[in-house]
Design a protein around this motif. Structure first.
Motif, PDB file in Angstrom:
ATOM      1  N   ALA A 242       0.752  -1.149   0.003  1.00  0.00           N
ATOM      2  CA  ALA A 242       0.095  -0.170   0.095  1.00  0.00           C
ATOM      3  C   ALA A 242       0.833   1.265  -0.010  1.00  0.00           C
ATOM      4  O   ALA A 242       0.667   2.276  -0.654  1.00  0.00           O
ATOM      5  N   HIS A 266      -4.753   1.679  -5.939  1.00  0.00           N
ATOM      6  CA  HIS A 266      -4.418   2.593  -4.691  1.00  0.00           C
ATOM      7  C   HIS A 266      -5.734   2.590  -3.540  1.00  0.00           C
ATOM      8  O   HIS A 266      -5.293   2.053  -2.272  1.00  0.00           O
ATOM      9  N   TRP A 269      -5.988  -0.979  -1.814  1.00  0.00           N
ATOM     10  CA  TRP A 269      -5.034  -1.528  -1.072  1.00  0.00           C
ATOM     11  C   TRP A 269      -5.288  -0.712   0.217  1.00  0.00           C
ATOM     12  O   TRP A 269      -5.227  -1.281   1.379  1.00  0.00           O
ATOM     13  N   GLN A 270      -5.461   0.684   0.239  1.00  0.00           N
ATOM     14  CA  GLN A 270      -5.629   1.392   1.375  1.00  0.00           C
ATOM     15  C   GLN A 270      -7.128   0.882   1.996  1.00  0.00           C
ATOM     16  O   GLN A 270      -7.099   0.914   3.304  1.00  0.00           O
ATOM     17  N   CYS A 273      -5.907  -2.243   3.999  1.00  0.00           N
ATOM     18  CA  CYS A 273      -5.311  -2.095   5.279  1.00  0.00           C
ATOM     19  C   CYS A 273      -6.231  -1.547   6.361  1.00  0.00           C
ATOM     20  O   CYS A 273      -5.799  -1.725   7.478  1.00  0.00           O
TER      21      CYS A 273
END
Length: 301
Positions: A242, A266, A269-270, A273
């Motif tokens: 990330a 992006h 993955w954020q 997370c």
């Protein structure tokens, strides 16, 4: 040649072990007392404080990001600057971290004012490759600097690729990791679709790998780690991926455009997370996507 190595984390420690085999006078440092103690317990030479790094010809940094590298070298709130003082005249800093190329270009100019040369040399490869010294290393530096650094970098890696001037290696590393993430995401979604259709997933992987859809995820991750009963441990943290995607994504203001697929990777993955454990492997993105698309699987329910 006297070399200092800063950053004794999961990648940095095995890299330093290999460096010492060729350059036994090398000395390391890490902000973490635990990391310093662990390395010293192996018989490695470790400075107790940053001020113990003096009279160096080369400083290698392996830190979380470019901001940490800048703070380490030039100081920050409450921090101790290594420069000036730690490097001999004409010394070289090798940043092997995953840093933004924009940060690297800026840092290079600031170090030049102190008579210090910056080269960027990020790595590709997981912890096992760091241990056995087979990392792929990209190098952004002039010809003269690259000639001086080549034997140092070869002590830690099996493949060295020249990328051009300083900051180009960090740019290429960021784009490589974006490409890997996009391929992993596509492979994960294809497997979710195949599973929902009731396809034989072993056969599906065979089809991918003998056809035009193959990539590093289909060839080295799916069967090895991600089929039913797999460990989902590819050796690279989801949060690190990330972060690297954030580097590529962060270039959009400089570029003047934002590719849609990069933005999607992006954001995905954020989102992952935000809900997964901080130690989750990057392959956990597949289970995250499956739960988002079709609900919890038998493995995660």
């Amino acid at each position: 040649m006297k070399i200092g190595f800063i950053g004794l984390g999961a990648m940095g420690l095995p890299m330093f072990r290999n460096l010492v085999k060729q350059y036994p006078d090398s000395i390391a440092y890490d902000l973490s007392a635990e990391a310093r103690t662990r390395a010293a317990g192996e018989g490695l030479r470790v400075a107790a404080t940053a001020s113990g790094l003096r009279g160096l010809d080369i400083v290698i940094t392996m830190l979380p990001n470019g901001a940490a590298v800048r703070g380490c070298l030039l100081g920050g709130p409450g921090g101790t600057a290594l420069i000036p003082g730690s490097l001999n005249e004409g010394g070289i800093v090798i940043d092997m971290s995953s840093s933004s190329p924009l940060d690297t270009a800026s840092l290079s100019k600031d170090l030049e004012a102190h008579g210090i040369i910056l080269a960027d040399a990020p790595v590709s490869g997981s912890i096992p490759k760091a241990r056995d010294g087979t990392l792929s290393i990209m190098l952004g530096a002039s010809d003269a600097v690259a000639e001086r650094l080549t034997p140092v970098l070869q002590s830690m890696g099996g493949t060295l690729i020249r990328t051009g001037a300083v900051s180009t290696a960090h740019a290429m590393k960021a784009l490589n990791n974006y490409l890997y993430a996009a391929g992993l995401m596509a492979a994960s979604e294809a497997m979710i679709i195949g599973k929902t259709l009731g396809l034989n997933l072993e056969t599906l992987v065979d089809v991918f790998n003998c056809s035009s859809g193959r990539n590093v995820a289909t060839e080295t991750k799916l069967r090895q780690h991600m089929l039913e009963g797999g460990d989902f441990k590819g050796g690279f943290g989801l949060h690190l991926m990330a972060k690297d995607l954030g580097i590529s994504h962060g270039l959009h203001e400089h570029l003047g455009f934002l590719p849609a697929q990069l933005d999607l990777c992006h954001r995905t993955w954020q989102d992952a997370c935000a809900v997964l454990d901080k130690n989750a492997d990057n392959l956990e993105i597949a289970r995250f996507l499956e739960e988002r698309l079709v609900g919890p699987s038998a493995d995660t329910a």
